[in-house]
Write an enzyme that holds these catalytic residues in place. Structure first.
Site, PDB file in Angstrom:
ATOM      1  CD  GLU A   1      -3.292  -6.788   5.570  1.00 30.24           C
ATOM      2  OE1 GLU A   1      -2.706  -5.692   5.002  1.00 30.24           O
ATOM      3  OE2 GLU A   1      -4.208  -6.636   5.959  1.00 30.24           O
TER       4      GLU A   1
ATOM      5  CB  SER B   1       0.539  -0.305   7.526  1.00 29.71           C
ATOM      6  OG  SER B   1       1.254   0.158   6.635  1.00 29.71           O
TER       7      SER B   1
ATOM      8  NE  ARG C   1       7.805  13.590   7.510  1.00 27.29           N
ATOM      9  CZ  ARG C   1       6.869  13.691   8.417  1.00 27.29           C
ATOM     10  NH1 ARG C   1       6.158  12.670   9.073  1.00 27.29           N
ATOM     11  NH2 ARG C   1       6.220  15.023   8.772  1.00 27.29           N
TER      12      ARG C   1
ATOM     13  CB  THR D   1      -7.183   7.157   5.116  1.00 30.65           C
ATOM     14  OG1 THR D   1      -6.473   7.345   3.840  1.00 30.65           O
ATOM     15  CG2 THR D   1      -7.401   5.785   5.451  1.00 30.65           C
TER      16      THR D   1
ATOM     17  CG  PHE E   1      -1.953   0.785   1.014  1.00 28.62           C
ATOM     18  CD1 PHE E   1      -3.480   0.226   0.857  1.00 28.62           C
ATOM     19  CD2 PHE E   1      -2.188   2.378   1.231  1.00 28.62           C
ATOM     20  CE1 PHE E   1      -4.527   0.944   0.895  1.00 28.62           C
ATOM     21  CE2 PHE E   1      -3.335   2.938   1.199  1.00 28.62           C
ATOM     22  CZ  PHE E   1      -4.461   2.061   0.860  1.00 28.62           C
TER      23      PHE E   1
ATOM     24  CG  PHE F   1       6.548   1.191  14.026  1.00 30.08           C
ATOM     25  CD1 PHE F   1       5.517   0.480  13.786  1.00 30.08           C
ATOM     26  CD2 PHE F   1       6.176   2.559  14.116  1.00 30.08           C
ATOM     27  CE1 PHE F   1       4.544   0.596  13.240  1.00 30.08           C
ATOM     28  CE2 PHE F   1       4.914   3.091  13.743  1.00 30.08           C
ATOM     29  CZ  PHE F   1       3.906   2.127  13.504  1.00 30.08           C
TER      30      PHE F   1
ATOM     31  CB  VAL G   1      -0.427   4.921   7.755  1.00 32.58           C
ATOM     32  CG1 VAL G   1      -2.079   5.113   7.841  1.00 32.58           C
ATOM     33  CG2 VAL G   1       0.097   3.448   8.089  1.00 32.58           C
ATOM     34  CB  ILE G   2      -0.604   8.902   3.364  1.00 36.38           C
ATOM     35  CG1 ILE G   2       0.638   8.501   3.140  1.00 36.38           C
ATOM     36  CG2 ILE G   2      -1.054  10.569   3.162  1.00 36.38           C
ATOM     37  CD1 ILE G   2       1.087   8.281   1.777  1.00 36.38           C
TER      38      ILE G   2
ATOM     39  CG  HIS H   1      -9.510   2.819   7.703  1.00 38.84           C
ATOM     40  ND1 HIS H   1      -9.452   3.431   6.302  1.00 38.84           N
ATOM     41  CD2 HIS H   1      -8.787   1.598   7.433  1.00 38.84           C
ATOM     42  CE1 HIS H   1      -9.120   2.884   5.583  1.00 38.84           C
ATOM     43  NE2 HIS H   1      -8.440   1.757   6.045  1.00 38.84           N
TER      44      HIS H   1
HETATM   45  N1  INI Z   1      -2.676   0.567   4.325  1.00 37.71           N
HETATM   46  C1  INI Z   1      -1.485   1.273   4.640  1.00 37.71           C
HETATM   47  O1  INI Z   1      -0.198   0.519   4.679  1.00 37.71           O
HETATM   48  N2  INI Z   1      -1.487   2.442   4.321  1.00 37.71           N
HETATM   49  C2  INI Z   1      -2.564   3.156   4.404  1.00 37.71           C
HETATM   50  O2  INI Z   1      -2.428   4.527   4.284  1.00 37.71           O
HETATM   51  C3  INI Z   1      -3.705   2.533   4.299  1.00 37.71           C
HETATM   52  N3  INI Z   1      -5.070   3.446   4.255  1.00 37.71           N
HETATM   53  O3  INI Z   1      -4.932   4.504   3.952  1.00 37.71           O
HETATM   54  O4  INI Z   1      -5.912   2.806   4.180  1.00 37.71           O
HETATM   55  C4  INI Z   1      -3.769   1.268   4.368  1.00 37.71           C
HETATM   56  N4  INI Z   1      -4.871   0.457   4.336  1.00 37.71           N
HETATM   57  C5  INI Z   1      -4.805  -0.984   4.037  1.00 37.71           C
HETATM   58  C6  INI Z   1      -4.555  -1.663   5.164  1.00 37.71           C
HETATM   59  O5  INI Z   1      -3.288  -1.592   6.017  1.00 37.71           O
HETATM   60  C7  INI Z   1      -5.041  -3.216   5.004  1.00 37.71           C
HETATM   61  O6  INI Z   1      -4.123  -3.724   4.099  1.00 37.71           O
HETATM   62  C8  INI Z   1      -6.336  -3.518   4.543  1.00 37.71           C
HETATM   63  O7  INI Z   1      -7.203  -3.071   5.470  1.00 37.71           O
HETATM   64  C9  INI Z   1      -6.718  -4.995   4.580  1.00 37.71           C
HETATM   65  O8  INI Z   1      -6.588  -5.521   5.787  1.00 37.71           O
END
Ligand code: INI
Length: 158
Positions: free
Chosen positions: A63, A61, A132, A91, A23, A118, A86-87, A93
């Site tokens: 997973e 992230s 970054r 989003t 992601f 981490f 994770v941005i 969530h």
């Molecule tokens: N996963 C990320 O690594 N970064 C994100 O910004 C993100 N957003 O924004 O949703 C994100 N979502 C996916 C999440 O990590 C899972 O892969 C998904 O929910 C399936 O379990």
């Protein structure tokens, strides 16, 4: 008195696992290249035939913790590095992903007595994430340094 600290010079026997989220791969692949560059310059064999480095890709992230837990069962690592981005942007969530990823990674680290770096960027905007991961600085480099330090430190304490 004993003083323990990690070494940055004796890396040849360090076994390192990298778990990386796809992601936002525009960002995470840059973190990975910074990370590998640092490991290589510190003497870690990052070639495809290396026995000291494994890389695991996961969808996002969230997973990272379960993949970290699984790879630890498969082989004995001195340290793991988790990479993600994770941005916040739109989003909703964001907080859930950041919180669950960080809690999960910490739990796996404590339960298995293995340092897990981490390396998940948490930013408000894509611009900050780009800055970054290469435009200004590549934190992948820092995560690799921290991994070398913690991997060698915990190895020496065990
Ligand atoms: N996963 C990320 O690594 N970064 C994100 O910004 C993100 N957003 O924004 O949703 C994100 N979502 C996916 C999440 O990590 C899972 O892969 C998904 O929910 C399936 O379990």
């Amino acid at each position: 008195m004993a003083i323990y600290e990690g070494s940055f010079t004796d890396t040849t026997s360090l076994k390192i696992g990298i778990v990386i989220a796809r992601f936002n791969d525009l960002i995470t692949t840059k973190l990975l290249s910074g990370c590998l560059d640092c490991l290589k310059r510190h003497g870690v064999d990052i070639s495809e035939s290396s026995n000291n480095l494994d890389i695991v890709w996961v969808p996002g992230s969230l997973e990272l913790p379960i993949a970290a837990k699984s790879i630890i069962k498969k082989s004995k690592y001195d340290v793991l590095i988790t990479l993600g981005a994770v941005i916040k942007g739109d989003t909703s969530h964001y907080d859930v992903v950041v919180s669950e990823a960080s809690k999960g990674i910490t739990k796996v680290s404590y339960e298995n007595n293995i340092p897990i770096i981490f390396g998940v960027l948490t930013t408000d905007t894509i611009q900050q994430a780009l800055e970054r991961s290469g435009i200004k600085n590549n934190l992948g480099w820092n995560y690799a340094l921290q991994a070398i330090e913690m991997g060698s430190l915990i190895k020496s304490l065990n």
